[in-house]
Design a protein around this motif. Structure first.
Motif: not given
Length: 450
Positions: A154-172
């Motif tokens: 399940l962690d792999y599903g969160y972390l692998a590929g795609g974009s939008g990682h660290l979205y909340d940090l980007g908001v801050y």
């Protein structure tokens, strides 16, 4: 892996006894019933090899029975009963997790689904054989391994590929940059569509944090990202240690998907969870938690309930000092903008329900949500000691106007109060999967407080 000193939530954590396959008859009934109920609730959404999840769950229970038969031992022999109980629940977990994995990774190929289901059946048969031979310790280790493996997938599903990682940090950081350049970090109008990027999303936290994120926004982004992720991981590790878990279990729980989701998004949830976990030793943190999110200040009521006036006053003094010290930098206008932004955010959620996440505010009418939230807080305040503090952690989840997977970390302390390791592991396994599954640790935690 015993804690070195008395701990606030679990003086003898059931979690630590999981490897012994400890379980009570009541825990067995609750665990098996909860696994079945969860599968039934997922009937419309999850399938394994095109079979409804409840049928898959029953099939794995049958496979476990086959394993018992192969072992040629009576199913209720005293030396096998403890292992058999845990294996029965493990079989249900395999089905639930297999369904969730297939859904999470969008696995639709028949061969892939066959591999997932086949592995589940094999594990269930093996569990039955081991249980039938009376190796309770081995079956308990198998259960922990199944749960940990499901977490990693399940962690792999969160972390692998795609974009939008660290979205909340980007908001801050986006809010901090607008603050330093003279822009408005807060929402100035009701949204009719989602912001296109994190940097354009609205800052939701009190103005006292704007100078900090404004400073971070001026630093190299790669360095900020790395330091922020390290800080969140260390906060999670420290939180589990503060709950009384040994180093081994604490490191294992860093793979718990709600925590991983918080790190992946860069949310402050791990920091507020650490302040909550430290509350019995450093109660000031309960007050300071309100600097991040309004709902995380709810547990500060525990200090009033327990008449811990010194940490309460110290926490209030700390918050007041930070407000006064940052006021010349942010101005009164930022505070009025923040309050107006929260109103615009509430109106935006009515237009864009996706902003609710899995919050009860998204499914209940406004007055009902307020009533349920107030009831959860009052029920927690009726409990003394660490049970009351753990209950306020649950109330924080119930009262959250927006709620995402990382918010469910606050259910872990209450879950650890269960005397049955089977129930604890059930909550940690199913509670890592889907929107309905997230609420299982909350329900089990509430039962543990009774």
């Amino acid at each position: 892996m015993r804690p070195a000193e008395p701990v606030p939530f679990a003086e003898q954590p059931a979690f630590v006894r999981a490897i012994r396959a400890a379980s009570t008859p009541l825990g067995v009934v609750l665990a098996a019933s909860a696994a079945a109920a969860w599968a039934l609730l997922q009937l419309r959404d999850l399938t394994v090899l095109r079979a409804p999840a409840p049928l898959a769950w029953l099939a794995l229970v049958a496979a476990f029975g086959i394993g018992l038969a192969l072992a040629r031992r009576p199913t209720m022999r005293s030396d096998a009963s403890a292992g058999g109980v845990v294996a029965l629940v493990a079989a249900g977990l395999v089905a639930a997790v297999a369904s969730a994995i297939a859904e999470r990774l969008a696995v639709h190929a028949p061969s892939a689904l066959a591999a997932v289901a086949g592995a589940g059946v094999a594990a269930a048969v093996a569990a039955g054989v081991i249980a039938g031979r009376g190796h309770a310790r081995s079956i308990a280790i198998l259960l922990v391994a199944i749960v940990a493996a499901s977490w990693l997938i399940l962690d792999y599903g969160y972390l692998a590929g795609g974009s939008g990682h660290l979205y909340d940090l980007g908001v801050y950081l986006g809010g901090g940059q607008r603050f330093t350049t003279g822009g408005d970090p807060y929402l100035a109008a009701t949204l009719d569509r989602l912001p296109p990027t994190a940097a354009q999303d609205a800052f939701l936290y009190p103005p006292v944090l704007l100078p900090l994120f404004g400073l971070l926004a001026g630093l190299p982004r790669l360095a900020v990202d790395a330091a922020w992720v390290a800080l969140l991981l260390l906060a999670g590790l420290a939180a589990f240690r503060a709950l009384g878990l040994g180093w081994g279990w604490s490191l294992l729980l860093l793979a718990y998907p709600p925590l991983v989701k918080g790190v992946e998004s860069g949310n402050v949830a791990n920091l507020t969870f650490l302040l909550f976990a430290l509350a019995a030793r450093r109660g000031e943190g309960l007050v300071a938690g309100g600097l991040f999110k309004v709902q995380t200040a709810i547990p500060a009521l525990w200090l009033v309930r327990e008449r811990r006036w010194r940490p309460l006053l110290a926490g209030l003094a700390l918050v007041a000092a930070l407000v006064v010290l940052t006021l010349p930098l942010v101005g009164i206008g930022s505070w009025t903008g923040w309050l107006a932004g929260l109103q615009h955010r509430a109106a935006s959620q009515a237009r864009l329900p996706v902003l609710f996440g899995v919050s009860l505010a998204g499914v209940l009418p406004g007055p009902a949500f307020v009533a349920v939230s107030a009831a959860a807080v009052m029920a927690a305040l009726a409990l003394p000691g660490r049970r009351g503090l753990a209950g306020l952690g649950l109330a924080t989840i119930v009262a959250s106007p927006t709620l995402w997977p990382h918010g469910f970390l606050f259910a872990v302390p209450a879950l650890l109060l269960w005397p049955s390791a089977t129930v604890v592991w059930l909550g940690l396994a199913v509670g890592a999967t889907q929107s309905l599954g997230y609420w299982l640790p909350v329900a089990l935690g509430a039962l543990a407080l009774l």
